[in-house]
Write a protein that holds these residues in place. Sequence first.
Motif, PDB file in Angstrom:
ATOM      1  N   TRP A   1      25.692  11.513  -1.087  1.00 53.83           N
ATOM      2  CA  TRP A   1      24.497  11.081  -1.799  1.00 53.83           C
ATOM      3  C   TRP A   1      23.500  12.221  -1.938  1.00 53.83           C
ATOM      4  CZ3 TRP A   1      23.417   7.045  -4.726  1.00 53.83           C
ATOM      5  CH2 TRP A   1      24.204   5.896  -4.618  1.00 53.83           C
ATOM      6  N   ARG A   2      23.342  12.993  -0.869  1.00 54.50           N
ATOM      7  CA  ARG A   2      22.386  14.100  -0.930  1.00 54.50           C
ATOM      8  C   ARG A   2      22.787  15.119  -1.994  1.00 54.50           C
ATOM      9  NH1 ARG A   2      22.686  14.055   4.942  1.00 54.50           N
ATOM     10  NH2 ARG A   2      23.617  16.150   4.926  1.00 54.50           N
ATOM     11  N   LEU A   3      24.096  15.335  -2.145  1.00 49.69           N
ATOM     12  CA  LEU A   3      24.573  16.270  -3.160  1.00 49.69           C
ATOM     13  C   LEU A   3      24.520  15.657  -4.556  1.00 49.69           C
ATOM     14  CD1 LEU A   3      25.985  18.888  -4.085  1.00 49.69           C
ATOM     15  CD2 LEU A   3      28.175  17.781  -3.526  1.00 49.69           C
ATOM     16  N   GLY A   4      24.962  14.420  -4.672  1.00 54.85           N
ATOM     17  CA  GLY A   4      25.150  13.834  -5.993  1.00 54.85           C
ATOM     18  C   GLY A   4      23.921  13.198  -6.604  1.00 54.85           C
ATOM     19  N   LEU A   5      22.958  12.768  -5.776  1.00 49.08           N
ATOM     20  CA  LEU A   5      21.806  12.047  -6.324  1.00 49.08           C
ATOM     21  C   LEU A   5      20.980  12.896  -7.294  1.00 49.08           C
ATOM     22  CD1 LEU A   5      20.441   9.289  -6.193  1.00 49.08           C
ATOM     23  CD2 LEU A   5      19.045  10.130  -4.295  1.00 49.08           C
TER      24      LEU A   5
ATOM     25  N   LEU B   1      22.223  19.596   1.104  1.00 46.70           N
ATOM     26  CA  LEU B   1      23.302  19.434   2.075  1.00 46.70           C
ATOM     27  C   LEU B   1      22.910  20.003   3.431  1.00 46.70           C
ATOM     28  CD1 LEU B   1      26.446  20.337  -0.083  1.00 46.70           C
ATOM     29  CD2 LEU B   1      25.767  18.075   0.764  1.00 46.70           C
ATOM     30  N   TRP B   2      22.158  21.099   3.451  1.00 45.81           N
ATOM     31  CA  TRP B   2      21.735  21.728   4.705  1.00 45.81           C
ATOM     32  C   TRP B   2      20.306  21.347   5.090  1.00 45.81           C
ATOM     33  CZ3 TRP B   2      24.972  24.178   1.239  1.00 45.81           C
ATOM     34  CH2 TRP B   2      26.200  24.604   1.746  1.00 45.81           C
ATOM     35  N   VAL B   3      19.456  21.171   4.105  1.00 50.13           N
ATOM     36  CA  VAL B   3      18.046  20.831   4.396  1.00 50.13           C
ATOM     37  C   VAL B   3      17.670  19.611   3.560  1.00 50.13           C
ATOM     38  CG1 VAL B   3      15.721  21.755   4.633  1.00 50.13           C
ATOM     39  CG2 VAL B   3      17.656  23.325   4.607  1.00 50.13           C
ATOM     40  N   PRO B   4      18.033  18.406   3.986  1.00 55.94           N
ATOM     41  CA  PRO B   4      17.763  17.203   3.180  1.00 55.94           C
ATOM     42  C   PRO B   4      16.270  16.897   3.034  1.00 55.94           C
ATOM     43  CG  PRO B   4      18.607  16.609   5.345  1.00 55.94           C
ATOM     44  CD  PRO B   4      18.764  18.086   5.231  1.00 55.94           C
ATOM     45  N   GLU B   5      15.437  17.534   3.857  1.00 49.96           N
ATOM     46  CA  GLU B   5      13.990  17.284   3.771  1.00 49.96           C
ATOM     47  C   GLU B   5      13.392  17.712   2.437  1.00 49.96           C
ATOM     48  OE1 GLU B   5      15.033  17.523   8.077  1.00 49.96           O
ATOM     49  OE2 GLU B   5      15.484  18.715   6.278  1.00 49.96           O
ATOM     50  N   ILE B   6      14.101  18.548   1.679  1.00 46.68           N
ATOM     51  CA  ILE B   6      13.536  19.029   0.415  1.00 46.68           C
ATOM     52  C   ILE B   6      13.610  17.978  -0.683  1.00 46.68           C
ATOM     53  CG2 ILE B   6      14.204  21.386   0.980  1.00 46.68           C
ATOM     54  CD1 ILE B   6      16.381  21.087  -1.244  1.00 46.68           C
ATOM     55  N   LEU B   7      14.383  16.916  -0.494  1.00 44.88           N
ATOM     56  CA  LEU B   7      14.545  15.906  -1.531  1.00 44.88           C
ATOM     57  C   LEU B   7      13.250  15.118  -1.714  1.00 44.88           C
ATOM     58  CD1 LEU B   7      18.120  14.542  -0.753  1.00 44.88           C
ATOM     59  CD2 LEU B   7      17.442  15.988  -2.667  1.00 44.88           C
TER      60      LEU B   7
ATOM     61  N   ILE C   1      21.308  22.809  -7.946  1.00 48.79           N
ATOM     62  CA  ILE C   1      20.595  23.618  -6.945  1.00 48.79           C
ATOM     63  C   ILE C   1      19.978  22.720  -5.879  1.00 48.79           C
ATOM     64  CG2 ILE C   1      18.568  25.078  -6.583  1.00 48.79           C
ATOM     65  CD1 ILE C   1      19.172  26.388  -9.272  1.00 48.79           C
ATOM     66  N   THR C   2      19.309  21.658  -6.311  1.00 47.94           N
ATOM     67  CA  THR C   2      18.666  20.755  -5.350  1.00 47.94           C
ATOM     68  C   THR C   2      19.696  20.059  -4.475  1.00 47.94           C
ATOM     69  OG1 THR C   2      16.864  20.382  -6.940  1.00 47.94           O
ATOM     70  CG2 THR C   2      17.076  18.818  -5.119  1.00 47.94           C
ATOM     71  N   GLY C   3      20.788  19.592  -5.081  1.00 45.45           N
ATOM     72  CA  GLY C   3      21.810  18.892  -4.302  1.00 45.45           C
ATOM     73  C   GLY C   3      22.486  19.789  -3.276  1.00 45.45           C
ATOM     74  N   VAL C   4      22.801  21.003  -3.661  1.00 44.72           N
ATOM     75  CA  VAL C   4      23.459  21.930  -2.725  1.00 44.72           C
ATOM     76  C   VAL C   4      22.527  22.280  -1.565  1.00 44.72           C
ATOM     77  CG1 VAL C   4      24.379  24.267  -2.481  1.00 44.72           C
ATOM     78  CG2 VAL C   4      25.028  22.876  -4.458  1.00 44.72           C
ATOM     79  N   LEU C   5      21.267  22.569  -1.868  1.00 41.35           N
ATOM     80  CA  LEU C   5      20.311  22.877  -0.799  1.00 41.35           C
ATOM     81  C   LEU C   5      20.103  21.674   0.128  1.00 41.35           C
ATOM     82  CD1 LEU C   5      17.615  24.919  -2.769  1.00 41.35           C
ATOM     83  CD2 LEU C   5      19.188  25.796  -1.051  1.00 41.35           C
TER      84      LEU C   5
ATOM     85  N   GLY D   1      12.891   9.298  -8.268  1.00 41.89           N
ATOM     86  CA  GLY D   1      13.848   8.403  -7.625  1.00 41.89           C
ATOM     87  C   GLY D   1      15.151   9.067  -7.276  1.00 41.89           C
ATOM     88  N   SER D   2      15.516  10.146  -7.980  1.00 40.38           N
ATOM     89  CA  SER D   2      16.776  10.836  -7.714  1.00 40.38           C
ATOM     90  C   SER D   2      16.619  12.023  -6.774  1.00 40.38           C
ATOM     91  CB  SER D   2      17.399  11.309  -9.036  1.00 40.38           C
ATOM     92  OG  SER D   2      16.529  12.186  -9.717  1.00 40.38           O
ATOM     93  N   GLY D   3      15.417  12.219  -6.236  1.00 43.83           N
ATOM     94  CA  GLY D   3      15.243  13.234  -5.201  1.00 43.83           C
ATOM     95  C   GLY D   3      14.964  14.637  -5.686  1.00 43.83           C
ATOM     96  N   HIS D   4      14.679  14.838  -6.973  1.00 44.70           N
ATOM     97  CA  HIS D   4      14.313  16.174  -7.440  1.00 44.70           C
ATOM     98  C   HIS D   4      13.045  16.644  -6.730  1.00 44.70           C
ATOM     99  CE1 HIS D   4      17.060  17.442 -10.602  1.00 44.70           C
ATOM    100  NE2 HIS D   4      17.192  16.168 -10.949  1.00 44.70           N
ATOM    101  N   SER D   5      12.923  17.951  -6.585  1.00 46.53           N
ATOM    102  CA  SER D   5      11.797  18.524  -5.831  1.00 46.53           C
ATOM    103  C   SER D   5      10.549  18.586  -6.702  1.00 46.53           C
ATOM    104  CB  SER D   5      12.165  19.927  -5.326  1.00 46.53           C
ATOM    105  OG  SER D   5      11.135  20.440  -4.501  1.00 46.53           O
ATOM    106  N   VAL D   6      10.024  17.418  -7.033  1.00 42.36           N
ATOM    107  CA  VAL D   6       8.819  17.295  -7.846  1.00 42.36           C
ATOM    108  C   VAL D   6       7.911  16.255  -7.189  1.00 42.36           C
ATOM    109  CG1 VAL D   6       9.884  17.981 -10.033  1.00 42.36           C
ATOM    110  CG2 VAL D   6       9.965  15.587  -9.332  1.00 42.36           C
ATOM    111  N   GLY D   7       6.702  16.120  -7.734  1.00 41.92           N
ATOM    112  CA  GLY D   7       5.742  15.170  -7.177  1.00 41.92           C
ATOM    113  C   GLY D   7       5.283  14.172  -8.215  1.00 41.92           C
ATOM    114  N   ARG D   8       4.492  13.224  -7.759  1.00 42.46           N
ATOM    115  CA  ARG D   8       3.993  12.192  -8.658  1.00 42.46           C
ATOM    116  C   ARG D   8       2.638  12.543  -9.256  1.00 42.46           C
ATOM    117  NH1 ARG D   8       2.937   7.348  -4.337  1.00 42.46           N
ATOM    118  NH2 ARG D   8       5.062   7.931  -3.753  1.00 42.46           N
ATOM    119  N   GLU D   9       2.018  13.664  -8.835  1.00 43.81           N
ATOM    120  CA  GLU D   9       0.671  13.989  -9.301  1.00 43.81           C
ATOM    121  C   GLU D   9       0.654  14.378 -10.778  1.00 43.81           C
ATOM    122  OE1 GLU D   9       1.484  14.712  -5.115  1.00 43.81           O
ATOM    123  OE2 GLU D   9       2.295  15.619  -6.931  1.00 43.81           O
ATOM    124  N   GLY D  10       1.614  15.204 -11.193  1.00 42.99           N
ATOM    125  CA  GLY D  10       1.675  15.587 -12.603  1.00 42.99           C
ATOM    126  C   GLY D  10       1.853  14.391 -13.512  1.00 42.99           C
ATOM    127  N   PRO D  11       2.839  13.512 -13.229  1.00 40.21           N
ATOM    128  CA  PRO D  11       2.944  12.289 -14.019  1.00 40.21           C
ATOM    129  C   PRO D  11       1.690  11.421 -13.953  1.00 40.21           C
ATOM    130  CG  PRO D  11       4.968  12.676 -12.806  1.00 40.21           C
ATOM    131  CD  PRO D  11       3.989  13.697 -12.335  1.00 40.21           C
TER     132      PRO D  11
END
Length: 581
Positions: free
Chosen positions: A78-82, A294-300, A288-292, A137-147
């Motif tokens: 899930w961490r890789l594919g989401l 795998l080792w550091v799930p906190e970035i999602l 890039i996000t999914g691969v990273l 919702g898919s875990g991209h390294s973005v925030g809700r402030e811009g939206p």
Amino acid sequence: MGTRQPVGESALISHAKQTLKRVFTPPSHSLLPLVLLGCVIGVFAGLVMACFISLLSMILGWLNGSSLEDFESLAWGWRLGLPILGSLLLILLYRFTPASAQTVGLAYVVERLQFGRGRLPLANTAFQFVAALIALGSGHSVGREGPAVQMGAGVGSWLGQRTHRPPSQLRLLVGCGTAAAISAAFNTPLAGVLFAMEVVLMEYSILGFAPIVASAVSASAFSRILLGEHTVLTPTRLSLADYGDIPSLLLTGLWLGLVAVIFLYMVRLFLRFPLKRRSYKLLLAGVITGVLALWVPEILGSGYDTINLALSDQLPWLLLAMILLAKLFATAAAIGLGVPGGQIAPMLMVGVCAGGLAGTLVPGGSEPGLYALLGMAAMMAAVLHAPLAAIATVLELSLSAQAMFPAMTVVLTANLVCQHGFRQPSLILTLLKTQGRLMHSDPLRTALAQRYLTELASLRFSTLDAAQPNEIAKVLSQPQPWVVVDYLSHRYLLKRTVLEQAYELQQVTPVKDANLHWLTSLLTANRRLKELSADASLLTALKNLQQEDCAGFLLPVGYQGVGLVTRRRLVRRLTSDERIH
């Protein structure tokens, strides 16, 4: 045949229409209607943000359970594919959305304020709503402030257009929507107000402060009614242990400034990444996000759970360093490759990790959690060039005025390093530059570019076709100070008194076979008007006056028709303290 309407009733209806127009289109210098509009915008923005937060919480709850941001508990697949799945959904969304509605984000809002008279189409706002749900919702390294900024600004712009606000007030209402959305999303009304004025409007004004505050307060209150207490960052009491820690604060500010420089440099690298198609860029960002992860799930995702842990000193320094490196890379990829989300939450997470790392290494008696909080503010200030909004964030999160001194020290140092030491533009200016939009850096040029001719336009003029001299007497009977003469496909401006004197003289001593010569002799080159097909800024108007010796401008003024701006009126507006009505 229909019955004829009585004259008295027709006059009554006309008077009622004029009264309603005055109520809903009050004078531009009136503050109370702007404050009331700010409150209405706050309620609407609060409602939109409540819907957005509820839907996002539903998606994250389905993925992560009651701990919405707990992507760390997902299986490795899930961490890789989401994030990759999210990229595929975004590609489909872009494919079935008109190109005109696809430009979104904080940079787009600023661009519309600078070059689009504050008009934000609702289609772009709706697209941002859906795209942000997918990206977050898919875990991209973005925030809700811009939206949130896009949606709040869209609400403010729409209401401003519906109430026929002039461009400068439309800008202000966009700022109201921005402050309202941030306040509703994070329960930080003060930070919302300062962010709107410092980052979006890029100016402070007495006139603008009251409506923006009203909008932020009403949005915060209304969202609490709908959602209850929904703070994403847990307030924590942190303060400086001793003033002997000032050298450590300076070192922290220097370190955060360098981190901000590296972040901006990485964003520019991804902005220049040699991929032409948006679909390839979005897919690469997901990989890039999914691969990273795998080792550091906190970035999602936005990472607010990780931020709260860092503020409470629950993360070891080695993990902080790993999250810092991975989050820097994933966030720069998401922003540079065009994932439609916000930039502030990832920056806060990078800052809190960098600050927490500094807090464990620098000498002093202050808690590492304080340095994590200061790092969060310093990163936001250095990347967005928004020191006051960053300091307000510290105040509202620390629940202590004692945190102000260390916050000001670290924020100032980081800003000096990034903005003046390495001469880095803000992230917003960087994104706009890649779109070919260069904003004015000179304060005077910026002020002139943000005010428009329609704010000075007058409807107090009559029109005269020079080919119909019999209409002159009728025109002179009207109590308008100006007459616009149409002659040989050009428009000329005459004072009514000048035309009247020449007409009376011609009546006394008429010239045979030259009954128009007396009129055309008045239509000199310096009395010619420049006709504009659309509104223009005062800066553009001054450039036109430099290139052409004209008497003024004719331009469309919304539903009111065509307006007149004389050269004299423009000069008086720029050089006199007198209010022009």
